[in-house]
Design an enzyme around this catalytic site. Structure first.
Site, PDB file in Angstrom:
ATOM      1  N   ASP A 194       0.847  -1.190   0.000  1.00 34.11           N
ATOM      2  CA  ASP A 194       0.000   0.000   0.000  1.00 34.11           C
ATOM      3  C   ASP A 194       0.879   1.236   0.000  1.00 34.11           C
ATOM      4  O   ASP A 194       1.960   1.245   0.595  1.00 34.11           O
ATOM      5  CB  ASP A 194      -0.918   0.012   1.227  1.00 34.11           C
ATOM      6  N   SER A 195       0.446   2.261  -0.720  1.00 36.30           N
ATOM      7  CA  SER A 195       1.135   3.549  -0.759  1.00 36.30           C
ATOM      8  C   SER A 195       2.588   3.375  -1.205  1.00 36.30           C
ATOM      9  O   SER A 195       2.846   2.830  -2.279  1.00 36.30           O
ATOM     10  CB  SER A 195       1.032   4.215   0.620  1.00 36.30           C
ATOM     11  N   SER A 196       3.555   3.767  -0.379  1.00 34.39           N
ATOM     12  CA  SER A 196       4.956   3.603  -0.767  1.00 34.39           C
ATOM     13  C   SER A 196       5.332   2.134  -0.897  1.00 34.39           C
ATOM     14  O   SER A 196       6.225   1.779  -1.673  1.00 34.39           O
ATOM     15  CB  SER A 196       5.870   4.292   0.245  1.00 34.39           C
TER      16      SER A 196
END
Length: 352
Positions: A194-196
């Site tokens: 998720d995300s980075s």
């Protein structure tokens, strides 16, 4: 003293901003009747989290967004086991999450192993912060498809102490460990994040397809992934007040991650949106919320994958913020549960 001043500053800022968020919510009820707007809960949550990002020191953010206590409390020993590897000198550690983990061996009798990289802007977060989510996945897919899923949650090196490419290299080292030491076929491994962490999943897979000695994993699962470090799309402007990610904090975190590598944020190794060599990537599941500042970047990245004939499943969940698919508390309208079902179908849909 720095701790006290930071907390005091956060308290003062929130005392000013939360009433404004409440006012903005009630104003939207009268003037934005034709479109979905953030709920009161979303507005207050976004205000609190963005204030934390901007005003709390990094060490305190890491403490707040740590899942290690879930493990050390001993209540999740049925699910969590720290892996006994010989690779800690390389900087990475990992936790195996599985049903009956005390009797489980990684890869043995598993239908799929998900190598997961957590989010946190490359600067905070840890392998057990999303433990409840991993357990939800394993339970749901076992019930729906009768499968055994194992998740290897990676504790990778964080910036600014360890800038690029340390985190990516940790992901690749862990993948090689699964293949070479545990003799697990790439066809049974999926990269996820998720995300980075989604960024790390992508750039690690791209690295694998651009060299010949190891096959890429069977799938990528990307939850609100960071695919560009530029932060210059329309959704960064339109969703800046709606999302939990502060734009200034995002830019600062990206700079910390790039460090002294002499790379520009537009470099494909930092921003896979600008990667030209995508042929050979496995199938991709991706989702993003319509209130996410990364909405335009993720949409453009999926478009590039489709132009390269990469099999994709892409979902934009209306009225959801960054991180909704990974954290139930950030979800609206059942989007978290729907994502669990979609990922299960994406991975196991062909199974009875």
């Amino acid at each position: 003293m720095d701790f006290i001043l930071s907390v005091l500053l956060c308290t003062l800022v929130l005392a000013f901003k939360i009433p404004l968020a409440i006012l903005a919510y009630f104003t939207s009820l009268f003037f934005d009747k034709e479109c979905l707007t953030p709920s009161l809960y979303q507005r207050i949550t976004a205000t609190i989290l963005k204030t934390f990002e901007l005003y709390l020191p990094l060490w305190l953010l890491r403490k707040l967004f740590s899942g290690s206590e879930k493990f050390t409390r001993g209540k999740q020993n049925h699910w969590v086991k720290k892996l006994n590897t010989s690779n800690e000198e390389d900087g990475w550690e990992g936790y195996l999450i599985a049903d009956g983990v005390d009797r489980a061996e990684i890869g043995k009798d598993a239908d799929m192993i998900i190598l997961y990289a957590h989010g946190g802007g490359f600067v905070f977060g840890d392998a057990l912060f999303l433990l409840d989510t991993y357990i939800d996945w394993i339970k749901a897919w076992k019930l729906s498809y009768g499968v055994r899923t194992q998740i290897l949650s990676l504790d990778y090196l964080l910036a600014p102490e360890h800038p690029f490419p340390a985190a990516r290299d940790n992901m690749l080292e862990c993948y090689q460990w699964l293949i070479n030491e545990k003799k697990i076929s790439p066809s049974k491994i999926a990269f996820a994040g998720d995300s980075s962490g989604g960024n790390l999943a992508i750039i690690s897979a791209i690295h694998l397809i651009n060299q010949a000695y190891t096959d890429p994993p069977a799938a990528l699962i990307l939850l609100s992934p960071t695919v560009s470090g530029l932060g210059n799309t329309r959704s960064f402007i339109d969703n800046a007040s709606n999302d939990i990610t502060d734009v200034t904090w995002f830019n600062n975190s990206t700079n910390l991650y790039v460090g002294d590598s002499n790379l520009l944020p537009s470099c494909p190794m930092i921003s896979p949106l600008f990667e030209s060599q995508l042929l050979g990537l496995p199938k991709v599941f991706a989702c993003v919320g319509s209130f996410d500042i990364f909405l335009d970047d993720v949409t453009a990245f999926i478009g590039k994958l489709q132009q390269n004939n990469i099999k994709t499943e892409f979902v934009v969940d209306d009225a959801n913020m960054h991180g909704y698919a990974a954290t139930r508390a950030l979800s609206r309208g059942g989007a978290y549960d729907n994502t669990v079902k979609r990922i299960g179908k994406f991975l196991y849909g062909e199974k009875n």
